[in-house]
Design a protein around this motif. Structure first.
Motif, PDB file in Angstrom:
ATOM      1  N   LYS A  82      49.924  13.587  41.737  1.00  0.00           N
ATOM      2  CA  LYS A  82      50.803  14.723  41.510  1.00  0.00           C
ATOM      3  C   LYS A  82      51.836  14.791  42.630  1.00  0.00           C
ATOM      4  N   ILE A  83      53.086  15.015  42.242  1.00  0.00           N
ATOM      5  CA  ILE A  83      54.183  15.120  43.203  1.00  0.00           C
ATOM      6  C   ILE A  83      54.649  16.567  43.193  1.00  0.00           C
ATOM      7  N   GLU A  84      54.625  17.196  44.355  1.00  0.00           N
ATOM      8  CA  GLU A  84      55.033  18.596  44.427  1.00  0.00           C
ATOM      9  C   GLU A  84      56.157  18.756  45.432  1.00  0.00           C
ATOM     10  N   THR A  85      57.221  19.423  44.993  1.00  0.00           N
ATOM     11  CA  THR A  85      58.350  19.751  45.851  1.00  0.00           C
ATOM     12  C   THR A  85      58.521  21.267  45.827  1.00  0.00           C
ATOM     13  N   GLU A  86      59.551  21.742  46.492  1.00  0.00           N
ATOM     14  CA  GLU A  86      59.813  23.180  46.482  1.00  0.00           C
ATOM     15  C   GLU A  86      60.165  23.674  45.084  1.00  0.00           C
ATOM     16  N   THR A  87      60.756  22.816  44.268  1.00  0.00           N
ATOM     17  CA  THR A  87      61.260  23.256  42.966  1.00  0.00           C
ATOM     18  C   THR A  87      60.427  22.804  41.767  1.00  0.00           C
ATOM     19  N   SER A  88      59.524  21.826  41.957  1.00  0.00           N
ATOM     20  CA  SER A  88      58.780  21.337  40.794  1.00  0.00           C
ATOM     21  C   SER A  88      57.440  20.708  41.172  1.00  0.00           C
ATOM     22  N   LYS A  89      56.588  20.595  40.137  1.00  0.00           N
ATOM     23  CA  LYS A  89      55.343  19.844  40.214  1.00  0.00           C
ATOM     24  C   LYS A  89      55.390  18.819  39.090  1.00  0.00           C
ATOM     25  N   THR A  90      55.126  17.556  39.419  1.00  0.00           N
ATOM     26  CA  THR A  90      55.194  16.489  38.437  1.00  0.00           C
ATOM     27  C   THR A  90      53.874  15.738  38.410  1.00  0.00           C
ATOM     28  N   VAL A  91      53.336  15.540  37.195  1.00  0.00           N
ATOM     29  CA  VAL A  91      52.127  14.743  37.001  1.00  0.00           C
ATOM     30  C   VAL A  91      52.530  13.533  36.154  1.00  0.00           C
ATOM     31  N   PRO A  92      52.498  12.311  36.743  1.00  0.00           N
ATOM     32  CA  PRO A  92      52.920  11.110  36.014  1.00  0.00           C
ATOM     33  C   PRO A  92      51.738  10.320  35.427  1.00  0.00           C
ATOM     34  N   PHE A  93      52.021   9.652  34.314  1.00  0.00           N
ATOM     35  CA  PHE A  93      51.054   8.779  33.653  1.00  0.00           C
ATOM     36  C   PHE A  93      51.789   7.492  33.272  1.00  0.00           C
ATOM     37  N   ASP A  94      51.220   6.335  33.598  1.00  0.00           N
ATOM     38  CA  ASP A  94      51.736   5.065  33.098  1.00  0.00           C
ATOM     39  C   ASP A  94      50.992   4.785  31.804  1.00  0.00           C
ATOM     40  N   LYS A 102      55.551  -0.273  26.973  1.00  0.00           N
ATOM     41  CA  LYS A 102      55.195   0.491  28.160  1.00  0.00           C
ATOM     42  C   LYS A 102      56.159   1.661  28.339  1.00  0.00           C
ATOM     43  N   CYS A 103      55.622   2.762  28.870  1.00  0.00           N
ATOM     44  CA  CYS A 103      56.447   3.930  29.156  1.00  0.00           C
ATOM     45  C   CYS A 103      55.779   4.736  30.267  1.00  0.00           C
ATOM     46  N   LYS A 104      56.539   5.654  30.806  1.00  0.00           N
ATOM     47  CA  LYS A 104      56.014   6.586  31.804  1.00  0.00           C
ATOM     48  C   LYS A 104      56.129   7.975  31.197  1.00  0.00           C
ATOM     49  N   ILE A 105      55.028   8.703  31.228  1.00  0.00           N
ATOM     50  CA  ILE A 105      55.008  10.079  30.738  1.00  0.00           C
ATOM     51  C   ILE A 105      54.891  10.997  31.940  1.00  0.00           C
ATOM     52  N   LEU A 106      55.693  12.041  31.933  1.00  0.00           N
ATOM     53  CA  LEU A 106      55.693  13.015  33.018  1.00  0.00           C
ATOM     54  C   LEU A 106      55.484  14.408  32.449  1.00  0.00           C
ATOM     55  N   VAL A 107      54.634  15.178  33.094  1.00  0.00           N
ATOM     56  CA  VAL A 107      54.523  16.608  32.799  1.00  0.00           C
ATOM     57  C   VAL A 107      55.081  17.307  34.024  1.00  0.00           C
ATOM     58  N   ILE A 108      56.187  18.026  33.816  1.00  0.00           N
ATOM     59  CA  ILE A 108      56.891  18.657  34.940  1.00  0.00           C
ATOM     60  C   ILE A 108      56.866  20.168  34.777  1.00  0.00           C
ATOM     61  N   THR A 109      56.466  20.842  35.844  1.00  0.00           N
ATOM     62  CA  THR A 109      56.547  22.295  35.906  1.00  0.00           C
ATOM     63  C   THR A 109      57.675  22.637  36.856  1.00  0.00           C
ATOM     64  N   ARG A 110      58.655  23.344  36.349  1.00  0.00           N
ATOM     65  CA  ARG A 110      59.837  23.715  37.138  1.00  0.00           C
ATOM     66  C   ARG A 110      59.580  25.062  37.799  1.00  0.00           C
TER      67      ARG A 110
END
Length: 134
Positions: A82-94, A102-110
């Motif tokens: 999980k990548i967390e910044t001041e503005t978002s949280k991102t959970v990536p899946f390969d 192949k693709c990358k899926i991201l669930v982003i909370t703004r």
């Protein structure tokens, strides 16, 4: 008796060490897409259109399902940190889709947009973004 106790402890430890996944269901409200042009540059995002779908992230079966008119099934190859910044949280899946791409899926909370959630499916030439109901 000691062998039976040891076998019981080993059995309990083997069950206890298995990871326990969960299933998460998200409901989408709309979708947009963008694709690369002939020169390899990203075009413009399309206008959002209504898309009332259910997205299931199944960590037990290592797959993601988008219940669109043509069901999309993605096998999860790896779970990113999980990548967390001041503005978002991102959970990536390969992932790999049911066609073998192949693709990358991201669930982003703004966080800076009242915790609005988005679900991205990113291919090398095409990207989709779904807005998620809170």
């Amino acid at each position: 008796m000691k062998k039976l106790s040891l076998a019981l402890v080993l059995l309990l430890l083997s069950f206890g060490s298995q990871s326990i996944g969960q299933t998460i269901r998200l409901r989408t409200s709309s979708v947009s897409f963008i694709e690369k042009n002939g020169k390899g540059k990203w075009g413009e995002w399309s206008d959002f259109v209504k898309a009332d779908l259910v997205v299931t992230i199944d960590a037990i079966k290592d797959r993601i399902i988008v219940n669109s008119p043509e069901i999309q099934v993605f096998s999860i190859l790896s779970y990113g940190d999980k990548i967390e910044t001041e503005t978002s949280k991102t959970v990536p899946f390969d992932c790999i889709d049911n066609n073998g791409s192949k693709c990358k899926i991201l669930v982003i909370t703004r966080k800076d947009e009242e915790n609005r959630m988005q679900f991205y499916i990113n291919y090398s030439e095409l990207k989709f973004v779904y807005n998620i109901y809170n």
